[in-house]
Write a protein that holds these residues in place. Structure first.
Motif, PDB file in Angstrom:
ATOM      1  N   GLU A   1     -10.227  -2.379   5.659  1.00 18.27           N
ATOM      2  CA  GLU A   1     -10.455  -3.063   4.391  1.00 18.27           C
ATOM      3  C   GLU A   1      -9.981  -4.510   4.432  1.00 18.27           C
ATOM      4  O   GLU A   1     -10.483  -5.368   3.700  1.00 18.27           O
TER       5      GLU A   1
ATOM      6  N   HIS B   1       0.828  -1.204   0.000  1.00 11.66           N
ATOM      7  CA  HIS B   1       0.000   0.000   0.000  1.00 11.66           C
ATOM      8  C   HIS B   1       0.867   1.260   0.000  1.00 11.66           C
ATOM      9  O   HIS B   1       2.002   1.261   0.491  1.00 11.66           O
TER      10      HIS B   1
ATOM     11  N   ARG C   1      -0.574   8.175   0.678  1.00  6.54           N
ATOM     12  CA  ARG C   1      -1.919   8.531   0.220  1.00  6.54           C
ATOM     13  C   ARG C   1      -3.018   7.764   0.954  1.00  6.54           C
ATOM     14  O   ARG C   1      -4.164   8.208   0.997  1.00  6.54           O
ATOM     15  N   GLU C   2      -2.677   6.608   1.509  1.00  3.24           N
ATOM     16  CA  GLU C   2      -3.675   5.781   2.176  1.00  3.24           C
ATOM     17  C   GLU C   2      -3.523   5.863   3.693  1.00  3.24           C
ATOM     18  O   GLU C   2      -2.421   6.005   4.216  1.00  3.24           O
ATOM     19  N   SER C   3      -4.627   5.731   4.391  1.00  3.61           N
ATOM     20  CA  SER C   3      -4.634   5.699   5.850  1.00  3.61           C
ATOM     21  C   SER C   3      -4.390   4.277   6.322  1.00  3.61           C
ATOM     22  O   SER C   3      -5.009   3.327   5.813  1.00  3.61           O
TER      23      SER C   3
ATOM     24  N   ASP D   1      -7.548   2.727   7.547  1.00  2.00           N
ATOM     25  CA  ASP D   1      -8.438   2.334   6.451  1.00  2.00           C
ATOM     26  C   ASP D   1      -8.001   0.993   5.876  1.00  2.00           C
ATOM     27  O   ASP D   1      -8.837   0.142   5.550  1.00  2.00           O
ATOM     28  N   VAL D   2      -6.707   0.784   5.764  1.00  2.71           N
ATOM     29  CA  VAL D   2      -6.186  -0.489   5.263  1.00  2.71           C
ATOM     30  C   VAL D   2      -6.543  -1.616   6.219  1.00  2.71           C
ATOM     31  O   VAL D   2      -6.940  -2.708   5.800  1.00  2.71           O
TER      32      VAL D   2
END
Length: 239
Positions: A169, A156, A160-162, A165-166
């Motif tokens: 998911e 990942h 840009r990604e939290s 959140d990962v």
């Protein structure tokens, strides 16, 4: 009528320039000799004006840098709610950014293993991120995650990604977090990354995030600059 002292006029003029963006947050004021000459005053008079601005919290003097316009502090609210750095900072009108300094699989040290309930040497995914606010470094964050729980974590883009959140998911969202706060002085390397002097106090948070099952899935050590962050804790009385 009494005349306004010259150092007060200078203070007000510099403050006006701070407020209108001529000297934006993080900017370094011109050197004292240059300012004294520009205002046509002695250096002691100029210093008196600067001291008033320092006392009021508009500027601060830093070794090897000079007099810097202070940034407004951002209120961090993660002490009583789970939310991402970007969402928290962005909601207050600042521009957040994250830079990944390191991302690799490694053996858990004794401290990391204890926090995550692993054996020393077990594989963990290590992340080191530098978080900024309006282009100024604000937080140095080190995170370790059990590799067995998230084997694809490093695929990942955490600029840009939290991370949370990962986790969500992947089916293992963080449900509870325990945080311990300390006041510390940064190590030389940490101070360099945060753009501060080694003698400038910081907030150090050690956090363990757990899934609903109680399994520890995240251990983080976050070093927050003391001059740009405040923290809010909401309490309620017991029954």
């Amino acid at each position: 009528m009494s005349q306004t002292p010259r150092y007060i006029e200078i203070r007000d003029d510099i403050l006006a320039r701070v407020c209108d963006g001529t000297y934006p947050p993080g900017a370094i004021l011109p050197p004292e000799p240059e300012l004294a000459e520009a205002y046509g005053v002695s250096r002691p008079t100029l210093r008196r004006a600067i001291q008033l601005l320092t006392d009021a919290g508009y500027v601060e003097k830093r070794r090897r840098r000079g007099t810097v316009v202070r940034r407004r502090k951002v209120e961090q609210r993660f002490m009583d709610t789970l939310m991402s750095y970007g969402a928290d900072v962005g909601a207050q009108g600042a521009i957040p950014a994250t830079r990944v300094l390191q991302a690799r699989a490694q053996g858990a040290t004794a401290g990391v293993a204890e926090a995550l309930g692993l054996e020393e040497g077990d594989t963990v995914m290590g992340l080191m991120r530098l978080r900024s606010m309006d282009g100024e470094p604000a937080v140095l964050l080190r995170t370790w995650v059990p590799a067995a729980a998230f084997p694809d974590l490093l695929s990942h883009d955490f600029e840009r990604e939290s991370l949370y959140d990962v986790f969500a998911e992947s089916g293992l969202p963080v449900e509870t977090v325990r945080r311990v706060l300390e006041a510390v002085l940064p190590e030389p390397v940490e101070a360099g990354l945060l753009g501060i002097d080694e003698g400038q106090p910081c907030f150090l948070f050690k956090s363990v995030g757990r899934a609903r099952t109680g399994r520890a899935i995240e251990y983080s050590v976050a070093l927050y600059r003391g001059d740009t962050n405040t923290f809010t804790v909401s309490l309620t009385t017991g029954d």
